[in-house]
Design an enzyme around this catalytic site. Sequence first.
Site, mmCIF file in Angstrom:
data_model
loop_
_atom_site.group_PDB
_atom_site.id
_atom_site.type_symbol
_atom_site.label_atom_id
_atom_site.label_comp_id
_atom_site.label_asym_id
_atom_site.label_seq_id
_atom_site.Cartn_x
_atom_site.Cartn_y
_atom_site.Cartn_z
ATOM 1 N N LEU A 180 57.329 42.998 46.916
ATOM 2 C CA LEU A 180 56.619 43.731 47.957
ATOM 3 C C LEU A 180 56.854 45.203 47.651
ATOM 4 O O LEU A 180 57.975 45.584 47.313
ATOM 5 C CB LEU A 180 57.183 43.412 49.342
ATOM 6 C CG LEU A 180 56.646 42.188 50.072
ATOM 7 C CD1 LEU A 180 57.445 41.963 51.352
ATOM 8 C CD2 LEU A 180 55.184 42.336 50.386
ATOM 9 N N ASP A 181 55.832 46.014 47.792
ATOM 10 C CA ASP A 181 55.963 47.432 47.499
ATOM 11 C C ASP A 181 57.003 48.089 48.411
ATOM 12 O O ASP A 181 57.292 47.594 49.504
ATOM 13 C CB ASP A 181 54.620 48.144 47.684
ATOM 14 C CG ASP A 181 53.591 47.690 46.674
ATOM 15 O OD1 ASP A 181 53.958 47.440 45.511
ATOM 16 O OD2 ASP A 181 52.404 47.584 47.050
ATOM 17 N N PHE A 182 57.513 49.207 47.972
ATOM 18 C CA PHE A 182 58.484 50.013 48.706
ATOM 19 C C PHE A 182 58.020 50.270 50.134
ATOM 20 O O PHE A 182 58.798 50.196 51.076
ATOM 21 C CB PHE A 182 58.671 51.336 47.939
ATOM 22 C CG PHE A 182 59.641 52.306 48.548
ATOM 23 C CD1 PHE A 182 60.995 52.030 48.557
ATOM 24 C CD2 PHE A 182 59.200 53.505 49.076
ATOM 25 C CE1 PHE A 182 61.910 52.935 49.098
ATOM 26 C CE2 PHE A 182 60.094 54.419 49.613
ATOM 27 C CZ PHE A 182 61.457 54.131 49.625
ATOM 28 N N ASP A 183 56.713 50.550 50.293
ATOM 29 C CA ASP A 183 56.172 50.896 51.607
ATOM 30 C C ASP A 183 55.558 49.707 52.339
ATOM 31 O O ASP A 183 54.835 49.878 53.318
ATOM 32 C CB ASP A 183 55.177 52.051 51.505
ATOM 33 C CG ASP A 183 54.099 51.822 50.456
ATOM 34 O OD1 ASP A 183 54.124 50.787 49.764
ATOM 35 O OD2 ASP A 183 53.216 52.690 50.323
ATOM 36 N N SER A 184 55.829 48.490 51.881
ATOM 37 C CA SER A 184 55.384 47.275 52.560
ATOM 38 C C SER A 184 56.599 46.532 53.104
ATOM 39 O O SER A 184 57.714 46.743 52.658
ATOM 40 C CB SER A 184 54.611 46.369 51.596
ATOM 41 O OG SER A 184 53.459 47.028 51.119
#
Length: 193
Positions: A42-46
């Site tokens: 999962l992305d850093f901002d997700s």
Amino acid sequence: MFYYFVLYKPFEVLSQFSPEGNKKTLKDCMDVPEDVYPVGRLDFDSEGLLILTNDSSLNASLLLPRRAHERTYFVQVEGEVTMDALHQLEQGVLISSNGKKFTTLPTKAKLLASPPQLPERHPPIRYRKNIPTSWISLTLTEGKNRQVRKMTAAVGFPTLRLVRHSMGQLNISGWQSGELRQFNRKELFSKLG
């Protein structure tokens, strides 16, 4: 011995254990055996559901395209989502991945009548009085880099908050951000289908 964990990955945490600059990593969120790694990312901002294991057969079965598992995301977008935008998302939209254009596979897209029950995000989404937001649910069977964000942007509704809610029947309803639960192989595989 195989271990199976599910984490509600918090916002602004990398899906890895190794340090990268001054960003938080999974090591800051939990303590698991050294040979356990995330399945996918999962992305850093997700935020949201992230499976971790040392069972490479699970890793392979979840990530191979021919064994696509449905993943459902709750997405807060900027603006009031239109039925036309949802229809476009369902049909597949043209996005870019690794410098190449491609059309996403058909997806299930629906407008949520009210915001989903999720833990507060820290820091919260910046509230702007004159710009409304909408919550949608997107169910995909593919997972290109930043795909959901690219898809909502392609139909004119940039993503503000992105939470992976489920994979198959496994979901994080009622979980807190940062919560970690351990499963046995049978439990996990039965929920993943």
